[in-house]
Design an enzyme around this catalytic site. Structure first.
Site, mmCIF file in Angstrom:
data_model
loop_
_atom_site.group_PDB
_atom_site.id
_atom_site.type_symbol
_atom_site.label_atom_id
_atom_site.label_comp_id
_atom_site.label_asym_id
_atom_site.label_seq_id
_atom_site.Cartn_x
_atom_site.Cartn_y
_atom_site.Cartn_z
ATOM 1 N N ASP A 159 15.357 35.931 0.009
ATOM 2 C CA ASP A 159 15.687 34.918 1.014
ATOM 3 C C ASP A 159 17.024 35.260 1.677
ATOM 4 O O ASP A 159 17.179 35.130 2.899
ATOM 5 C CB ASP A 159 15.764 33.545 0.340
ATOM 6 C CG ASP A 159 14.537 33.275 -0.519
ATOM 7 O OD1 ASP A 159 13.437 33.216 0.049
ATOM 8 O OD2 ASP A 159 14.669 33.181 -1.747
ATOM 9 N N HIS B 158 13.763 28.802 -4.658
ATOM 10 C CA HIS B 158 13.033 29.820 -3.885
ATOM 11 C C HIS B 158 11.700 29.184 -3.469
ATOM 12 O O HIS B 158 10.651 29.405 -4.081
ATOM 13 C CB HIS B 158 12.797 31.078 -4.723
ATOM 14 C CG HIS B 158 11.892 32.064 -4.032
ATOM 15 N ND1 HIS B 158 12.215 32.673 -2.844
ATOM 16 C CD2 HIS B 158 10.656 32.526 -4.358
ATOM 17 C CE1 HIS B 158 11.227 33.462 -2.473
ATOM 18 N NE2 HIS B 158 10.264 33.388 -3.370
HETATM 19 N N1 LIG Z 1 11.019 35.542 -5.991
HETATM 20 C C1 LIG Z 1 10.557 36.174 -4.937
HETATM 21 O O1 LIG Z 1 11.273 36.317 -3.927
HETATM 22 C C2 LIG Z 1 9.161 36.759 -4.898
HETATM 23 C C3 LIG Z 1 8.794 37.596 -3.845
HETATM 24 C C4 LIG Z 1 7.496 38.127 -3.807
HETATM 25 C C5 LIG Z 1 6.598 37.813 -4.820
HETATM 26 N N2 LIG Z 1 6.976 37.000 -5.820
HETATM 27 C C6 LIG Z 1 6.046 36.687 -6.929
HETATM 28 O O2 LIG Z 1 5.954 37.813 -7.802
HETATM 29 C C7 LIG Z 1 4.753 37.732 -8.557
HETATM 30 C C8 LIG Z 1 4.032 39.071 -8.567
HETATM 31 O O3 LIG Z 1 3.587 39.395 -7.268
HETATM 32 P P1 LIG Z 1 2.683 40.685 -6.979
HETATM 33 O O4 LIG Z 1 2.443 40.678 -5.531
HETATM 34 O O5 LIG Z 1 3.209 41.889 -7.657
HETATM 35 O O6 LIG Z 1 1.329 40.218 -7.705
HETATM 36 P P2 LIG Z 1 0.112 41.146 -8.185
HETATM 37 O O7 LIG Z 1 -1.036 40.221 -8.417
HETATM 38 O O8 LIG Z 1 -0.070 42.315 -7.302
HETATM 39 O O9 LIG Z 1 0.644 41.684 -9.572
HETATM 40 C C9 LIG Z 1 0.900 40.852 -10.637
HETATM 41 C C10 LIG Z 1 0.662 41.664 -11.893
HETATM 42 O O10 LIG Z 1 1.057 40.869 -13.001
HETATM 43 C C11 LIG Z 1 0.168 41.140 -14.060
HETATM 44 N N3 LIG Z 1 0.243 40.071 -15.053
HETATM 45 C C12 LIG Z 1 -0.380 38.863 -15.038
HETATM 46 N N4 LIG Z 1 -0.098 38.187 -16.172
HETATM 47 C C13 LIG Z 1 0.740 38.972 -16.892
HETATM 48 C C14 LIG Z 1 1.378 38.835 -18.149
HETATM 49 N N5 LIG Z 1 1.200 37.740 -18.898
HETATM 50 N N6 LIG Z 1 2.155 39.842 -18.583
HETATM 51 C C15 LIG Z 1 2.329 40.950 -17.853
HETATM 52 N N7 LIG Z 1 1.731 41.158 -16.663
HETATM 53 C C16 LIG Z 1 0.955 40.169 -16.185
HETATM 54 C C17 LIG Z 1 -1.183 41.268 -13.373
HETATM 55 O O11 LIG Z 1 -2.127 41.961 -14.181
HETATM 56 C C18 LIG Z 1 -0.808 42.035 -12.109
HETATM 57 O O12 LIG Z 1 -0.915 43.440 -12.306
HETATM 58 C C19 LIG Z 1 3.955 36.584 -7.917
HETATM 59 O O13 LIG Z 1 4.155 35.405 -8.673
HETATM 60 C C20 LIG Z 1 4.603 36.431 -6.557
HETATM 61 O O14 LIG Z 1 4.423 35.148 -6.012
HETATM 62 C C21 LIG Z 1 8.233 36.471 -5.893
HETATM 63 O O1 LIG Z 2 5.952 33.468 -0.625
HETATM 64 C C1 LIG Z 2 5.423 33.914 -1.638
HETATM 65 O O2 LIG Z 2 4.539 33.315 -2.257
HETATM 66 C C2 LIG Z 2 5.857 35.263 -2.150
HETATM 67 C C3 LIG Z 2 7.325 35.358 -2.250
HETATM 68 O O3 LIG Z 2 7.881 34.321 -3.023
HETATM 69 C C4 LIG Z 2 8.018 35.482 -0.917
HETATM 70 O O4 LIG Z 2 8.973 34.755 -0.673
HETATM 71 O O5 LIG Z 2 7.610 36.363 -0.114
#
Ligand SMILES: NC(=O)c1ccc[n+]([C@@H]2O[C@H](COP(=O)([O-])OP(=O)(O)OC[C@H]3O[C@@H](n4cnc5c(N)ncnc54)[C@H](O)[C@@H]3O)[C@@H](O)[C@H]2O)c1
Ligand SMILES: O=C(O)C[C@H](O)C(=O)O
Length: 329
Positions: free
Chosen positions: A160, A188
């Site tokens: 952000d 967030h």
């Molecule tokens: N804070 C932020 O700014 C931010 C930004 C982008 C994404 N995210 C979040 O990050 C997370 C991951 O996103 P992504 O796009 O990589 O998702 P994705 O679905 O591509 O990958 C997630 C991975 O986590 C694995 N997983 C699920 N449960 C698990 C567990 N108990 N232990 C270990 N691994 C496990 C899955 O098998 C998968 O490979 C999501 O919750 C997304 O919303 C947060």
């Molecule tokens: O918005 C989402 O769900 C993914 C991530 O937290 C983001 O900010 O891009």
């Protein structure tokens, strides 16, 4: 190279953020260009094969700093001796969802991981939660790790922060390096508050340079706060490379410090500063020195900011109540 390698655990290693993150960690961008690392990749059992594929590619990069890769579906193994833990593994939201809708689905992941960190991580463990809803998931992990100092659990709002930097640079015809002291407050989520009142653009107060409260309220804040949803709409999948980039930035700042005269935004346990109830994991402006972060104190919070910070903090309190009633904290 004589330094002891740092053990870095990444959960969700086979996911899209994992794929954008691991190569940068192994190349030295997470901790420093002279810090060797050992990677521990945690995945759910069905995704272990995909994680092995990523590990093969990491091997094929012949990164001089990468001193080992271990892949496991057991959190007790993954966090054994971990110095840095990036908790990425969780379900991402899809179109039409808010991040808070993931609480129940993802909350269950972070309690056992917190317990495993408590039992097995190194004494200097630092945890960054990326999986959404990141602030409250960090709270869940922290509550499950009573022997780890609470301040070691942080949540990612650096994405952000970076988004806000670029939006402000575009508006003011400056570059991101001209901008200092920008802050993300709160959760967030769509209630987060990107604050430019203390920021500077090439040394001048950003709010004065912008001088357009309508733009602030109706364009800047919603664009930053809803950027995650806009990416999902455009890409058909949630942000990945920019999220990985922000995770790298967050840990790099935490370990190596913030530059003089500037600060970064981190989701951290509140000590009550700025009226944020103690214990909530909320985003604050922080400086880092010698590996310790501190909340920037003494900022004057105007009415415009106060209302918005309070709204985001209220949402964090509601999320805390929700996970309490689910027995997760
Ligand atoms: N804070 C932020 O700014 C931010 C930004 C982008 C994404 N995210 C979040 O990050 C997370 C991951 O996103 P992504 O796009 O990589 O998702 P994705 O679905 O591509 O990958 C997630 C991975 O986590 C694995 N997983 C699920 N449960 C698990 C567990 N108990 N232990 C270990 N691994 C496990 C899955 O098998 C998968 O490979 C999501 O919750 C997304 O919303 C947060
Ligand atoms: O918005 C989402 O769900 C993914 C991530 O937290 C983001 O900010 O891009």
């Amino acid at each position: 190279m004589t330094r002891t390698p740092v053990n870095v655990t990444v959960t969700g290693a086979a996911g899209q953020i994992g794929y954008a993150l691991l190569f940068r960690i192994a190349s030295g961008q997470l901790l420093g260009a002279d810090v060797p690392v050992k990677l521990r990749l945690l995945e759910i059992t069905p995704a272990l094969k995909a994680a092995e594929g990523t590990a093969m590619e990491l091997d094929d990069c012949a990164f001089p700093l990468l001193q080992g890769i271990e892949i496991t579906d057991d959190p007790n193994v993954a966090f054994d001796g971990a110095n840095v833990a990036l908790l990425v593994g969780a379900r991402p939201r899809t179109k039409g969802m808010e991040r808070g809708d993931l609480l129940e689905a993802n909350g269950g992941i972070f309690k056992p991981q917190g317990q495993a960190i408590n039992a097995h991580a190194a004494d200097d463990i630092r945890v960054l939660v990326v999986g959404n809803p990141a602030n409250t998931n960090a709270l869940i992990a922290q509550a499950a790790a009573p022997d780890v100092p609470a301040e070691r659990f942080t949540a990612m709002t650096r994405l952000d922060h970076n988004r806000a930097l670029t939006q402000l640079a575009k508006k003011t015809g400056s570059t991101v390096s001209d901008i200092k002291r920008l802050t993300i407050w709160g959760n967030h989520s769509a209630t987060q508050y990107p604050d430019i009142f203390h920021a500077t653009v090439a040394g001048k107060n950003a709010a004065e340079v912008v001088n357009d409260e309508k733009w602030l309220a109706e364009e800047f804040i919603p664009t930053v706060a809803k950027r995650g949803a806009a990416i999902i709409e455009a890409r058909g999948a949630s942000s990945a490379a920019s999220a990985a980039n922000a995770a790298i930035d967050h840990v790099y700042s935490w370990v190596n410090g913030t530059p003089e005269g500037d600060w970064v935004s981190m989701g951290i346990p509140s000590d009550g500063s700025y009226g944020v109830p103690e214990g909530l994991i909320s985003s604050f402006p922080v400086t880092v020195k010698d590996g310790q972060y501190e909340i920037v104190q003494g900022l004057e919070i105007n009415e415009f900011s106060r209302t918005r910070i309070d709204a985001s903090v209220k949402e964090l309190e509601e999320e805390r109540e929700a996970v309490r009633s689910l027995g997760l904290i």
